[in-house]
Design an enzyme around this catalytic site. Structure first.
Site, PDB file in Angstrom:
ATOM      1  N   ILE A 343       0.778  -1.123   0.023  1.00 15.22           N
ATOM      2  CA  ILE A 343       0.005  -0.150   0.014  1.00 15.22           C
ATOM      3  C   ILE A 343       0.914   1.333  -0.028  1.00 15.22           C
ATOM      4  O   ILE A 343       0.637   2.301  -0.689  1.00 15.22           O
ATOM      5  CB  ILE A 343      -0.799  -0.073   1.321  1.00 15.22           C
ATOM      6  CG1 ILE A 343      -2.013  -1.337   1.259  1.00 15.22           C
ATOM      7  CG2 ILE A 343      -1.910   1.238   1.278  1.00 15.22           C
ATOM      8  CD1 ILE A 343      -2.750  -1.288   2.459  1.00 15.22           C
ATOM      9  N   GLY A 346       7.635   3.934   3.338  1.00 16.33           N
ATOM     10  CA  GLY A 346       8.454   5.341   3.927  1.00 16.33           C
ATOM     11  C   GLY A 346       9.485   4.732   4.766  1.00 16.33           C
ATOM     12  O   GLY A 346       9.816   3.670   4.883  1.00 16.33           O
ATOM     13  N   GLY A 349       8.955   2.222   7.413  1.00 19.12           N
ATOM     14  CA  GLY A 349       8.507   0.884   7.085  1.00 19.12           C
ATOM     15  C   GLY A 349       7.574   0.841   5.960  1.00 19.12           C
ATOM     16  O   GLY A 349       7.338   2.059   5.218  1.00 19.12           O
ATOM     17  N   VAL A 351       3.878  -0.845   4.232  1.00 21.03           N
ATOM     18  CA  VAL A 351       2.659  -1.308   4.599  1.00 21.03           C
ATOM     19  C   VAL A 351       2.051  -2.125   3.339  1.00 21.03           C
ATOM     20  O   VAL A 351       2.107  -1.630   2.111  1.00 21.03           O
ATOM     21  CB  VAL A 351       1.756   0.044   4.772  1.00 21.03           C
ATOM     22  CG1 VAL A 351       0.265  -0.554   5.489  1.00 21.03           C
ATOM     23  CG2 VAL A 351       2.391   1.064   5.994  1.00 21.03           C
ATOM     24  N   LYS A 366       2.143  -3.433   8.937  1.00 18.48           N
ATOM     25  CA  LYS A 366       3.292  -2.566   8.711  1.00 18.48           C
ATOM     26  C   LYS A 366       4.679  -3.438   9.064  1.00 18.48           C
ATOM     27  O   LYS A 366       4.706  -3.618  10.252  1.00 18.48           O
ATOM     28  CB  LYS A 366       3.118  -1.333   9.535  1.00 18.48           C
ATOM     29  CG  LYS A 366       4.377  -0.352   9.540  1.00 18.48           C
ATOM     30  CD  LYS A 366       3.863   0.903  10.121  1.00 18.48           C
ATOM     31  CE  LYS A 366       5.157   1.997  10.089  1.00 18.48           C
ATOM     32  NZ  LYS A 366       4.939   3.181  10.986  1.00 18.48           N
ATOM     33  N   ASP A 459       4.453  13.391  15.273  1.00 16.57           N
ATOM     34  CA  ASP A 459       4.559  13.261  13.795  1.00 16.57           C
ATOM     35  C   ASP A 459       3.295  13.369  13.298  1.00 16.57           C
ATOM     36  O   ASP A 459       3.005  12.600  12.323  1.00 16.57           O
ATOM     37  CB  ASP A 459       5.398  11.776  13.377  1.00 16.57           C
ATOM     38  CG  ASP A 459       6.154  12.055  11.941  1.00 16.57           C
ATOM     39  OD1 ASP A 459       6.065  12.987  11.555  1.00 16.57           O
ATOM     40  OD2 ASP A 459       6.096  11.112  11.557  1.00 16.57           O
TER      41      ASP A 459
END
Length: 599
Positions: A343, A346, A349, A351, A366, A459
């Site tokens: 999906i 980043g 990790g 996904v 993830k 974040d």
């Protein structure tokens, strides 16, 4: 630059003669150090030999220049404003090809004269300037100029960097302005406009204020606006290093406190757990919990069919990670995972959409890059936090895979982020929907901030706000969240995303709940504008612009159609100073009231 009015100076006898001799020497362009020292000594000798009434000086207070701070200066013959020798030609070799009158005049056009230092700067005679400063001339006194000698040099002789550095080394104020006030251009801004890279370097080295604003812009903003790219890079590196230093100092201080705390705890444990002679202490694992007899501490979870057993090191680390996480009922064997499409990916990790073979549930997996202790700690922290969260606006935890080859977390499946919906599609989004998303983010953040201890996300951004199939907001990505603990992270690996960071975080200060509120304000700005925040700015630029200069994202003067005007006020309140920012509880209440008005 016009010069302010200044009185004619009555200086009697030998001191006047000696000062006039010095001025003639400056006018002649003499650079011989012996001749200069003789002239300076003549002034000092005449000054000390002149008859003086008790408590006074041969140079009257009216003859002295003005301190930039308005304070009464100490008396020195070199700070007198002296009439210039007759027939001295104008300076015609300025850096810009213009001329500078050698004799200043007041508002009535009457001659005013200059101090010896001002005259030496006007003639760009660095030998005399150096001698005067050593002899006691005050580097920042203002006589016939409208500004300090340094400011005059930056304005009229900006290419004479050696002279600029001589004045700075003598203690000249690097933040002096052209009219000696807080409304005119500073030396740094003048140097930016003149595109004087070397002068900017010198001023920064001596502590010039980058955040000082003239006509609504600071030096860095002007460098960017006028495309002075070399100077902009200087500012960015300067602010970057300053932020780096702040973070490093905080980190060192925290490490020292942590070491002291650990030593104190160890001392307490040693005093309590000293075993009597002949008695063996009970073995304890690393995390301090008792170990049942016969338990295999290096046992690893099951592996996928066809997968390796992993190296002895990875097996031990996997077992320790499992132990540190405590509860085991949510562990999912890797063999139960049926992999689907990726999906997203980043820094923290990848996904994937996966299916649990045992139940048929479709969930998000993830996968964390747990290749070192730091990444394993990030994984452990996120799993540990999510197992404790139960809220409709926090992504639901479904389990974890802890294997020698794979460390992954399972959550409910949300295939779209708020960032995707806002910036990557052009479909219209009604304002009630936007306000509902904003309110639900505030609900989730209220839940985090009101826990005991409070959880700071660190974040918060539109990419970490997911939307499920029904459009409900789900906050995610808690890998760098903190239970209000202090942490040092180097700027190039800073925790969080710079475009959403609060100024105090970019500066290297502590990250608290108010920093999450600022990030929320950036998300609200995205809901309003449907644009990417700070699209053309890198980390170093944002450290300077947002962290130190206080720049914020631009807001429209009027709310767009359908948007309540109060929504812009809410964004503005999130961008306030940390102590003035609202809590998420207050933000939720304000957004709830807006929803009532628009529904």
């Amino acid at each position: 630059m016009s010069s302010p009015a200044s009185p004619t100076i009555p200086i009697d006898g030998p001191t006047m003669d000696a000062l006039m001799a010095l001025m003639r020497l400056i006018a002649a362009g003499v650079t011989d150090d012996d001749a200069i020292n003789d002239a300076l000594g003549g002034v000092l000798g005449a000054d000390s030999d002149s008859p003086q009434p008790a408590g006074t000086s041969p140079v009257s207070s009216a003859a002295l220049g003005r301190s930039p701070t308005g304070e009464t200066p100490s008396v020195s013959p070199f700070d007198a404003v002296v009439p210039l020798p007759a027939d001295v030609p104008d300076v015609t070799d300025t850096d810009d090809g213009g001329s500078v009158p050698t004799e200043a005049t007041n508002t009535d056009g009457q001659p005013m004269g200059l101090s010896p230092l001002e005259f030496a700067v006007l003639r760009q005679n660095s030998h005399v300037v150096t001698g005067l400063l050593k002899a006691g001339a005050s580097v920042d006194y203002i006589g016939g100029f409208s500004c300090t000698a340094l400011c005059k040099c930056c304005y009229s002789f900006h290419k004479n960097v050696d002279l600029i550095r001589i004045l700075l080394a003598a203690g000249a104020n690097p933040d002096a302005t052209t009219n000696n006030d807080t409304h005119s251009a500073s030396c740094l801004i003048i140097s930016v406009v003149k595109n004087n890279v070397e002068a900017v370097k010198a001023l920064l080295e001596y502590g010039a204020d980058v955040s000082y604003e003239w006509k609504g812009s600071n030096a860095l903003a002007m460098a960017l606006d006028f495309k002075k790219l070399d100077i902009a890079q200087l500012f960015e590196n300067f602010e970057y290093r300053k932020a780096q230093k702040n973070r490093w100092e905080r980190y060192q201080n925290q490490r020292r406190r942590d070491a002291e705390d650990r030593e104190a705890k160890l001392d307490a444990l040693r005093s309590r757990s000293a075993a009597p002679t002949g008695e063996s202490p009970t073995p304890q694992p690393v995390d301090g919990r008792s170990t049942p007899t016969g338990r295999d501490e290096t046992r690893s979870p099951s592996h996928a069919a066809g997968g390796g057993t992993g190296s002895p090191r990875s097996v031990r680390e996997t077992a320790q990670l499992t132990e540190n996480l405590g509860a085991m009922d949510w562990l999912v064997p890797l063999s139960d995972i049926e992999w689907g499409q990726q999906i997203s990916a980043g820094a923290h990790g990848q996904v994937f959409r996966v299916t649990l073979k045992s139940t048929g549930d479709i969930v998000a997996l993830k996968r964390f890059p747990c290749h070192d202790a730091r990444s394993r700690e990030g994984f452990r922290r996120e799993v540990e936090l999510l197992t404790k969260f139960r809220h409709e606006n926090i992504v639901m935890f479904k389990g974890a895979v802890i294997d020698a080859d794979v460390s992954a977390m399972l959550t409910e499946l949300c295939t779209e982020s708020l960032f995707d919906r806002l910036e990557r599609t052009s479909a219209p989004i009604p304002w009630p929907v936007r306000l509902r998303w904003a309110r639900d983010i505030a609900k989730g953040m209220t839940y985090l901030h009101t826990r005991t201890p409070a959880v700071v996300h660190r974040d918060l951004k539109s990419m970490n706000v997911l939307l499920d199939g029904s459009g409900t907001v789900k906050l995610c990505d808690f890998g760098i969240a903190r239970l209000r603990e202090h942490t040092f992270v180097m700027t190039q690996h800073i925790a969080g995303s710079p475009s959403w960071m609060a100024p105090e975080v970019l500066r290297g200060d502590d990250f608290g709940p108010a920093s999450d509120v600022y990030s929320f304000g950036v998300v609200l700005w995205e809901l309003l504008m449907r644009q990417v925040p700070w699209p053309n700015k890198n980390m170093a630029q944002l450290v300077g612009l947002v962290g130190f200069a206080g720049s914020t994202l631009e807001l429209p003067d009027r709310a767009p159609e359908g948007c309540p005007p109060q929504f812009i006020d809410i964004i503005r309140s999130c961008f306030a100073k940390p102590e003035d920012r609202p809590s998420f509880r207050s933000l939720r209440e304000q957004l709830d009231s807006l929803l009532v008005d628009v529904d």
